[in-house]
Design a protein around this motif. Structure first.
Motif, PDB file in Angstrom:
ATOM      1  N   MET A 178       0.782  -1.131  -0.043  1.00 24.16           N
ATOM      2  CA  MET A 178      -0.028   0.000  -0.030  1.00 24.16           C
ATOM      3  C   MET A 178       0.870   1.179  -0.118  1.00 24.16           C
ATOM      4  O   MET A 178       1.735   1.673   0.909  1.00 24.16           O
ATOM      5  N   PRO A 179       0.607   2.144  -1.009  1.00 24.55           N
ATOM      6  CA  PRO A 179       1.655   3.371  -1.274  1.00 24.55           C
ATOM      7  C   PRO A 179       1.512   4.148   0.044  1.00 24.55           C
ATOM      8  O   PRO A 179       0.586   4.642   0.535  1.00 24.55           O
ATOM      9  N   GLY A 180       2.559   4.692   0.645  1.00 23.43           N
ATOM     10  CA  GLY A 180       2.661   5.404   1.719  1.00 23.43           C
ATOM     11  C   GLY A 180       2.258   4.833   2.928  1.00 23.43           C
ATOM     12  O   GLY A 180       2.518   5.370   4.231  1.00 23.43           O
ATOM     13  N   THR A 181       2.063   3.395   2.992  1.00 24.95           N
ATOM     14  CA  THR A 181       1.865   2.707   4.573  1.00 24.95           C
ATOM     15  C   THR A 181       3.180   2.396   4.821  1.00 24.95           C
ATOM     16  O   THR A 181       3.967   1.665   4.033  1.00 24.95           O
ATOM     17  N   PRO A 182       3.741   2.502   5.882  1.00 25.35           N
ATOM     18  CA  PRO A 182       4.960   1.829   6.605  1.00 25.35           C
ATOM     19  C   PRO A 182       4.747   0.634   6.586  1.00 25.35           C
ATOM     20  O   PRO A 182       3.669  -0.025   6.625  1.00 25.35           O
ATOM     21  N   PRO A 183       5.905  -0.170   6.686  1.00 23.32           N
ATOM     22  CA  PRO A 183       5.930  -1.705   6.839  1.00 23.32           C
ATOM     23  C   PRO A 183       5.247  -1.926   8.042  1.00 23.32           C
ATOM     24  O   PRO A 183       5.433  -1.440   9.157  1.00 23.32           O
ATOM     25  N   THR A 184       4.689  -3.221   8.041  1.00 21.57           N
ATOM     26  CA  THR A 184       4.210  -3.787   9.151  1.00 21.57           C
ATOM     27  C   THR A 184       5.001  -3.909  10.090  1.00 21.57           C
ATOM     28  O   THR A 184       6.392  -4.924   9.882  1.00 21.57           O
ATOM     29  N   ARG A 185       4.791  -3.711  11.462  1.00 21.76           N
ATOM     30  CA  ARG A 185       5.908  -3.994  12.459  1.00 21.76           C
ATOM     31  C   ARG A 185       5.387  -5.130  13.387  1.00 21.76           C
ATOM     32  O   ARG A 185       4.200  -5.105  14.004  1.00 21.76           O
ATOM     33  N   TYR A 186       6.491  -6.382  13.183  1.00 23.57           N
ATOM     34  CA  TYR A 186       5.738  -7.443  13.888  1.00 23.57           C
ATOM     35  C   TYR A 186       6.726  -7.771  15.249  1.00 23.57           C
ATOM     36  O   TYR A 186       8.147  -7.962  15.114  1.00 23.57           O
ATOM     37  N   ALA A 187       6.228  -7.685  16.393  1.00 23.78           N
ATOM     38  CA  ALA A 187       6.918  -8.282  17.629  1.00 23.78           C
ATOM     39  C   ALA A 187       7.012  -9.683  17.695  1.00 23.78           C
ATOM     40  O   ALA A 187       5.838 -10.312  17.122  1.00 23.78           O
ATOM     41  N   TYR A 188       7.727 -10.052  18.231  1.00 22.80           N
ATOM     42  CA  TYR A 188       7.872 -11.728  18.546  1.00 22.80           C
ATOM     43  C   TYR A 188       8.803 -11.877  19.945  1.00 22.80           C
ATOM     44  O   TYR A 188       9.443 -10.852  20.338  1.00 22.80           O
ATOM     45  N   LEU A 189       8.520 -13.288  20.434  1.00 24.43           N
ATOM     46  CA  LEU A 189       9.015 -13.329  21.591  1.00 24.43           C
ATOM     47  C   LEU A 189      10.720 -13.447  21.142  1.00 24.43           C
ATOM     48  O   LEU A 189      11.090 -14.501  20.501  1.00 24.43           O
ATOM     49  N   GLY A 190      11.585 -12.731  21.636  1.00 20.95           N
ATOM     50  CA  GLY A 190      12.966 -12.530  21.413  1.00 20.95           C
ATOM     51  C   GLY A 190      13.610 -13.289  22.469  1.00 20.95           C
ATOM     52  O   GLY A 190      13.214 -14.271  23.301  1.00 20.95           O
ATOM     53  N   PRO A 191      14.959 -13.244  22.362  1.00 18.49           N
ATOM     54  CA  PRO A 191      15.817 -12.281  21.482  1.00 18.49           C
ATOM     55  C   PRO A 191      15.779 -12.974  19.829  1.00 18.49           C
ATOM     56  O   PRO A 191      15.079 -13.898  19.764  1.00 18.49           O
ATOM     57  N   GLU A 192      16.504 -12.402  19.208  1.00 19.36           N
ATOM     58  CA  GLU A 192      16.780 -12.917  17.727  1.00 19.36           C
ATOM     59  C   GLU A 192      17.364 -14.131  17.685  1.00 19.36           C
ATOM     60  O   GLU A 192      18.041 -14.518  18.670  1.00 19.36           O
ATOM     61  N   GLY A 193      16.786 -15.190  16.968  1.00 16.07           N
ATOM     62  CA  GLY A 193      17.204 -16.656  16.715  1.00 16.07           C
ATOM     63  C   GLY A 193      16.516 -17.422  17.440  1.00 16.07           C
ATOM     64  O   GLY A 193      16.905 -18.687  17.698  1.00 16.07           O
ATOM     65  N   THR A 194      15.391 -16.946  18.034  1.00 22.32           N
ATOM     66  CA  THR A 194      14.596 -17.958  18.819  1.00 22.32           C
ATOM     67  C   THR A 194      13.854 -18.707  17.887  1.00 22.32           C
ATOM     68  O   THR A 194      13.565 -18.195  16.527  1.00 22.32           O
ATOM     69  N   PHE A 195      12.958 -19.722  18.163  1.00 21.55           N
ATOM     70  CA  PHE A 195      11.976 -20.273  17.671  1.00 21.55           C
ATOM     71  C   PHE A 195      10.949 -19.347  16.931  1.00 21.55           C
ATOM     72  O   PHE A 195      10.448 -19.513  16.180  1.00 21.55           O
ATOM     73  N   ALA A 196      10.715 -18.428  18.055  1.00 22.80           N
ATOM     74  CA  ALA A 196       9.386 -17.559  17.577  1.00 22.80           C
ATOM     75  C   ALA A 196       9.754 -16.961  16.604  1.00 22.80           C
ATOM     76  O   ALA A 196       8.947 -16.496  15.404  1.00 22.80           O
ATOM     77  N   GLU A 197      11.197 -16.323  16.348  1.00 22.80           N
ATOM     78  CA  GLU A 197      11.537 -15.757  15.180  1.00 22.80           C
ATOM     79  C   GLU A 197      11.408 -16.455  13.951  1.00 22.80           C
ATOM     80  O   GLU A 197      11.011 -16.149  12.905  1.00 22.80           O
ATOM     81  N   SER A 198      11.942 -17.768  14.044  1.00 16.79           N
ATOM     82  CA  SER A 198      11.604 -18.704  13.154  1.00 16.79           C
ATOM     83  C   SER A 198      10.469 -18.899  12.539  1.00 16.79           C
ATOM     84  O   SER A 198      10.293 -19.276  11.375  1.00 16.79           O
ATOM     85  N   ALA A 199       9.234 -18.967  13.504  1.00 20.86           N
ATOM     86  CA  ALA A 199       7.972 -19.204  13.072  1.00 20.86           C
ATOM     87  C   ALA A 199       7.542 -17.942  12.331  1.00 20.86           C
ATOM     88  O   ALA A 199       6.925 -18.012  11.424  1.00 20.86           O
ATOM     89  N   LEU A 200       8.005 -16.551  12.898  1.00 19.19           N
ATOM     90  CA  LEU A 200       7.525 -15.388  12.003  1.00 19.19           C
ATOM     91  C   LEU A 200       8.008 -15.265  10.932  1.00 19.19           C
ATOM     92  O   LEU A 200       7.198 -14.978   9.922  1.00 19.19           O
ATOM     93  N   ILE A 201       9.222 -15.926  10.528  1.00 23.99           N
ATOM     94  CA  ILE A 201       9.805 -15.782   9.426  1.00 23.99           C
ATOM     95  C   ILE A 201       8.986 -16.893   8.360  1.00 23.99           C
ATOM     96  O   ILE A 201       8.693 -16.529   7.141  1.00 23.99           O
ATOM     97  N   SER A 202       8.545 -17.845   8.870  1.00 25.18           N
ATOM     98  CA  SER A 202       7.779 -18.801   8.311  1.00 25.18           C
ATOM     99  C   SER A 202       6.638 -18.369   7.666  1.00 25.18           C
ATOM    100  O   SER A 202       6.037 -18.852   6.676  1.00 25.18           O
TER     101      SER A 202
END
Lengths: 311, 311, 311, 311
Positions: A1-25
């Protein structure tokens, strides 16, 4: 959507957790930005405050059970909606710096849960090495990358992120563990029904014999199956019981809508947590012909005629 | 209504029956004209053919039980609607021509049902007199008036109609018998809800264990009480069961409407027979707060908000 | 049995009724003697007083519905047990003296019920002949034999008994009518289970929403089907409902025994009316594996071990 | 008992955990010896192998939810019996070596769960100090006692055991957390009923709409309340659901025994986990008069008479 900033996804961190893995998938890298949060409450708070547009948090794990921080975090506080569920196989790797062999390992580190789920494998692979705790599996990988320890039990994504190589893969003692994550968003338009959806609820009922039976009857008379139920303690109010439920179907379905209306009437409290596509690789049970939307529509037309005396 | 001919009421004849008595108690003489019919099927046929505007027929009797001709006559054939129920105490009189005393009576006549219900009284009042059958209690009164017999067991209205006097009143062996009549009309606007109504139905379900439980659950989950239930043989179709039911409430009530819609979906067949004011002198059970129209409206509003994501 | 006098069977008289016909079909002539009774109450009273060893009375008729005199006569008073059910096709004959032809008939007589069920046929066979009432179909046959009238609508047995010949057979307007009779005896050993039995009950419950559902649940949780249910007015006690029920199975069956024990606990009153072989030509629904006697025995053994801590 | 060696109690170790605290509260020091186990599986294995006579393990926590290792450890493997439940308030202390003040603390250590539940308090009490993980709260106390770190979040018993003093008490962010432990023993005589007991079960049922309703009906028709229910994934078998349940009452109670027999029949599998005194400070709901042992006994006597034909 033009002008819409990218969606910001919080996840259970830190980086490299299974949660990040799930979010990426679940969300392509170009579809938004990922923000690690220090815990489930922090991830949910970020959505409630507007600091994030959505949060991916674990709801239950086939080995560790349900995640009370998520259950309670959704049941209490400002309303949030589950818009998606994501299942991730929990596949631990034993990771070390490149060139490390098991015989080189003098120390192994991970989150205590991960250590508990891999205790047998570690005893076999690394006999005599005492496991050490870390605050997360990702933190363990970082410590190994930084040379503080020799090996970590972590998610494949953490090994990759920190440049480690796998000394052994799938080191869980009991393979097949799966974590169910949910993507949580502020109130807003629900996901479209897909024909294979789930609906999540928290129902509070009086503490009397048969109260739960009454709740289940509201589903059964409309031909709706439950996929999960859990009684939850309600600290604040004596004499009531709280149930966390998932049922098959979408609130836009006539049968589910009528069942939820019924529960809304008979329960002390009913919180709707969302309707979203089923993602565990299973199909909902076939809807019986008497419970389809068409059957409800036909019955509504019949009732209208009856009420007008056109029998 | 200017130009409208008077309403024509068929009733189970002949003149002088309890049915005529019930009709008189329900409809003022100036409100319509009364037409005796030779039997329940004839009375219902008169309404279906347009020869009558409504029919008063017996549905059940506290001594003789339900009246299958009425049950089946409403369940089968073109739809009709019960618009009213009328209860009449069945009070038999022993009637003779003026001047007759019990000692004069050499013959007593009545319909066999009436003779059966007064056998003990007759043996006491008229020892040694053999009762004789007539095709109706009113016909018995006519025979006495015409001098064919000395005494009749009949309704007070028949005694009055034929100029007889009561040798004894309330001669039923088991006092307190009551007949429930229903006023039946062609399809058309239903009586307005009064807050103390009944609804009548015929439900046909498959012959499987628990089928009736499923039917009753549709009422129970909406907090609705039944006042009558009777399984009926269904000659035509093996493997199905038919139930004749009365429940509390009016189909215009939200809870009753939803229950009937549910039954319409889950039953093989559901025939609506009418919603009408309760007239047995009893009050419906209080509607629980979670089953009122207001509670249903509130729940519908809640559901609409939930479906729009405004949780 | 040497020295035992022949069994005395009361039946709904007079001689030549369908009840006698049913009794003959059920009990060989050499197995006992038959005693007509003036009515259902008299037949039941004969058993209660010891003047008869058993009574055959009608319980329900596919055209006329249930027979309240029998229902109430079994529900009230000293206990009696149904030991057998007998189904008899109600096949009316139009009977006259030998040599009579339809054209000779100037008067036709029968019980009003029989006249009602044959009205169409009579109008066709005997146009212009006004039907006359009798106190029973058998009495009608006697009157024809004695020359009082020309033709009777009666049971084949009555025609035979009074030496009449059939002017027409099967003259019911709606063929296929069946009456269900029951053989009633004083308390004593029950009929042996046959694997295809029925059990009859009268259950009295408080007048509250869901009370009937609770009754039916006792059957449903043990996998038992009902074959008949009828709510009955309870004149004596306000605020209670009475239900007359037949279910599949024998009280000696584990599932039926446990269900009846449960009803005995939860009902205000429960009267057992007997377990006896099913005789309507149908088979009970197959007992599910979890509801067989073997399953109950196995569960009882399991419970015993659990209670002893041998899990 | 002369000659009997002291009872050996395994518990979730190491020494100084809340589990040891709970065990001490439940079993006097002179009543047996306590053996720490490395985890729940190890504690249960010790009982199964005979290395311990009983084990105290956590079943659920009001903050962390149910403990799958215990749930699954009891549901699978050789049978064990819960003989007692023990509730312990989870009261964290922030402990340091004698003489330490909050201002002295440069490092704080604990199990990650404990760190998560005290994160807010720690940020307030020890601003800027990064929490470090340990494998247990007791191990954290040991590390502080040994001078490896300055402060630990642990159970009061651990502080005492390791000679630490409390820098702050009740440091949980959300006070009032309670853990429910169970004492587990090999199969053997059950605890005597006390009138305020609980029974624990695992029920496995086919995955069909209404299956759970059927399970709950077995309780409801006998007037039994549930106190906990949780659906559990069953990895091994597709198409079945497993439920972990606690209900009010003791299997020695007639109503509970009959309900469990019923469940044993209708469930694919039913595992009895024990009947034991309720210890959460609440009273079971009063048993309705129709569900008491006396009512069951009376009904059994009635059934025996009915089956003998003595109605």
């Amino acid at each position: 959507m033009p002008g819409t900033p990218p969606t910001r996804y919080a996840y259970l961190g830190p980086e490299g957790t299974f949660a990040e893995s799930a979010l990426i998938s679940a969300v392509g890298a170009d579809e938004g930005i990922r923000q690690p949060a220090a815990g489930v409450p922090a991830a949910l708070a970020a959505v409630r405050s507007g600091d994030a547009d959505a949060a991916l948090v674990p709801l239950e794990n086939s080995v560790e059970g349900s995640v009370p921080a998520t259950m309670d975090g959704l049941a209490d506080g400002d309303p949030l909606l589950i818009t998606r569920e994501v299942f991730l196989a929990v596949s631990f790797v034993l990771a070390g710096r490149p060139g490390t062999t098991p015989a080189d390992v003098r120390s192994v580190v991970s989150h205590p849960h991960a250590l508990a789920q891999t205790a047998g494998s570690l005893a076999r692979l690394l006999p005599g090495v005492v496991p050490l705790p870390a605050t997360s599996t990702a933190e363990a990988a970082r410590q190994v990358a930084d040379g503080e320890h020799d090996a970590a039990v972590c998610a494949p994504i953490a090994a990759e992120r920190y440049g480690l190589t796998a000394l052994a893969e799938d080191v869980a003692d009991r393979p097949g563990a799966v974590t169910r994550f949910v993507l949580v968003a502020p109130p807003g338009p629900l996901p479209e029904p897909t024909g294979n959806d789930k609906t999540s609820l928290v129902a509070v009922v009086g503490d009397r014999t048969g109260a739960l039976l009454d709740v289940l009857s509201e589903f059964a008379v409309r031909g709706i199956s439950l996929t999960r139920i859990e009684s939850r303690p309600t600290r604040e109010r004596l004499g009531v019981y709280s149930f966390s439920l998932d049922c098959e179907g979408h609130v836009a379905d006539a049968r589910v809508g009528e069942a939820l209306s019924g529960l809304h009437r008979v329960c002390d409290d009913l919180r709707f947590l969302g309707s979203y596509p089923r993602a565990d690789g299973r199909e909902n049970k076939p809807v019986t012909p008497v419970s389809t939307d068409a059957a409800f529509r036909e019955a509504a037309g019949w009732l209208e005629r009856v009420r007008a005396g056109r029998v």
